[in-house]
Design a protein around this motif. Structure first.
Motif, PDB file in Angstrom:
ATOM      1  N   PRO A 181      -3.344  21.929 -15.317  1.00 45.09           N
ATOM      2  CA  PRO A 181      -3.155  20.504 -15.042  1.00 45.09           C
ATOM      3  C   PRO A 181      -3.317  20.192 -13.557  1.00 45.09           C
ATOM      4  O   PRO A 181      -2.897  20.962 -12.706  1.00 45.09           O
ATOM      5  CB  PRO A 181      -1.717  20.236 -15.503  1.00 45.09           C
ATOM      6  N   THR A 182      -3.938  19.069 -13.289  1.00 44.25           N
ATOM      7  CA  THR A 182      -4.109  18.622 -11.910  1.00 44.25           C
ATOM      8  C   THR A 182      -4.297  17.111 -11.906  1.00 44.25           C
ATOM      9  O   THR A 182      -4.742  16.533 -12.892  1.00 44.25           O
ATOM     10  CB  THR A 182      -5.314  19.302 -11.229  1.00 44.25           C
ATOM     11  N   THR A 183      -3.947  16.517 -10.813  1.00 47.88           N
ATOM     12  CA  THR A 183      -4.156  15.073 -10.687  1.00 47.88           C
ATOM     13  C   THR A 183      -5.114  14.756  -9.546  1.00 47.88           C
ATOM     14  O   THR A 183      -5.509  13.616  -9.377  1.00 47.88           O
ATOM     15  CB  THR A 183      -2.808  14.357 -10.415  1.00 47.88           C
ATOM     16  N   THR A 184      -5.462  15.769  -8.775  1.00 45.38           N
ATOM     17  CA  THR A 184      -6.255  15.489  -7.582  1.00 45.38           C
ATOM     18  C   THR A 184      -7.705  15.936  -7.651  1.00 45.38           C
ATOM     19  O   THR A 184      -8.557  15.344  -7.016  1.00 45.38           O
ATOM     20  CB  THR A 184      -5.608  16.155  -6.353  1.00 45.38           C
ATOM     21  N   HIS A 185      -8.010  16.986  -8.376  1.00 48.26           N
ATOM     22  CA  HIS A 185      -9.376  17.489  -8.398  1.00 48.26           C
ATOM     23  C   HIS A 185      -9.669  18.246  -9.694  1.00 48.26           C
ATOM     24  O   HIS A 185      -8.755  18.602 -10.427  1.00 48.26           O
ATOM     25  CB  HIS A 185      -9.637  18.379  -7.178  1.00 48.26           C
TER      26      HIS A 185
END
Length: 130
Positions: free
Chosen positions: A61-65
């Motif tokens: 999971p990631t929100t930036t890249h």
């Protein structure tokens, strides 16, 4: 670093990584499969798939890249042998359909990724997988 024999260095790195994974205090997380595929560690990838049942389509999971799943990571690195291990392990019902193995939520297959312009997997190497 001066590495006179690159293959020996790669084999040593993979053997070390594999040995570390066998320590009882190492927490087995799905991220490890992505890391192994990103580095082209074929034997480590095989170990994680077979011994720990890790999902090659798992994406951290990631929100930036963007972070790839293990299949995408192997393709992006041009690691044909690692890709082949992942696909064959995941598609053991019918290896003839390996090229149709769906890689992402958009329904793109291994063949789609390898056929993209600029793919790091060369046509001759792609024949091993497709």
């Amino acid at each position: 670093h001066n590495r006179p024999n690159n293959n020996n260095w790669l084999e040593s790195r993979e053997a070390c990584f594999l040995e570390c994974l066998r320590y009882p205090y190492i927490q087995m997380t799905p991220d490890l499969l992505v890391i192994a595929a990103t580095l082209g560690l074929t034997n480590v990838t095989k170990y994680l798939l077979e011994e720990h049942g890790m999902d090659p389509l798992y994406r951290p999971p990631t929100t930036t890249h963007f972070i790839p799943n293990a299949v995408q990571a192997a393709i992006m690195g041009g690691y044909v042998h690692t890709l082949k291990i992942i696909i064959h392990h995941s598609n053991n019902s019918n290896p003839a359909d390996d090229e149709l193995f769906v890689v992402d939520a958009q329904g793109r297959t291994v063949r789609d990724y390898i056929s993209l312009k600029g793919s790091p997997i060369r046509p001759n190497d792609a024949k091993e997988v497709l």
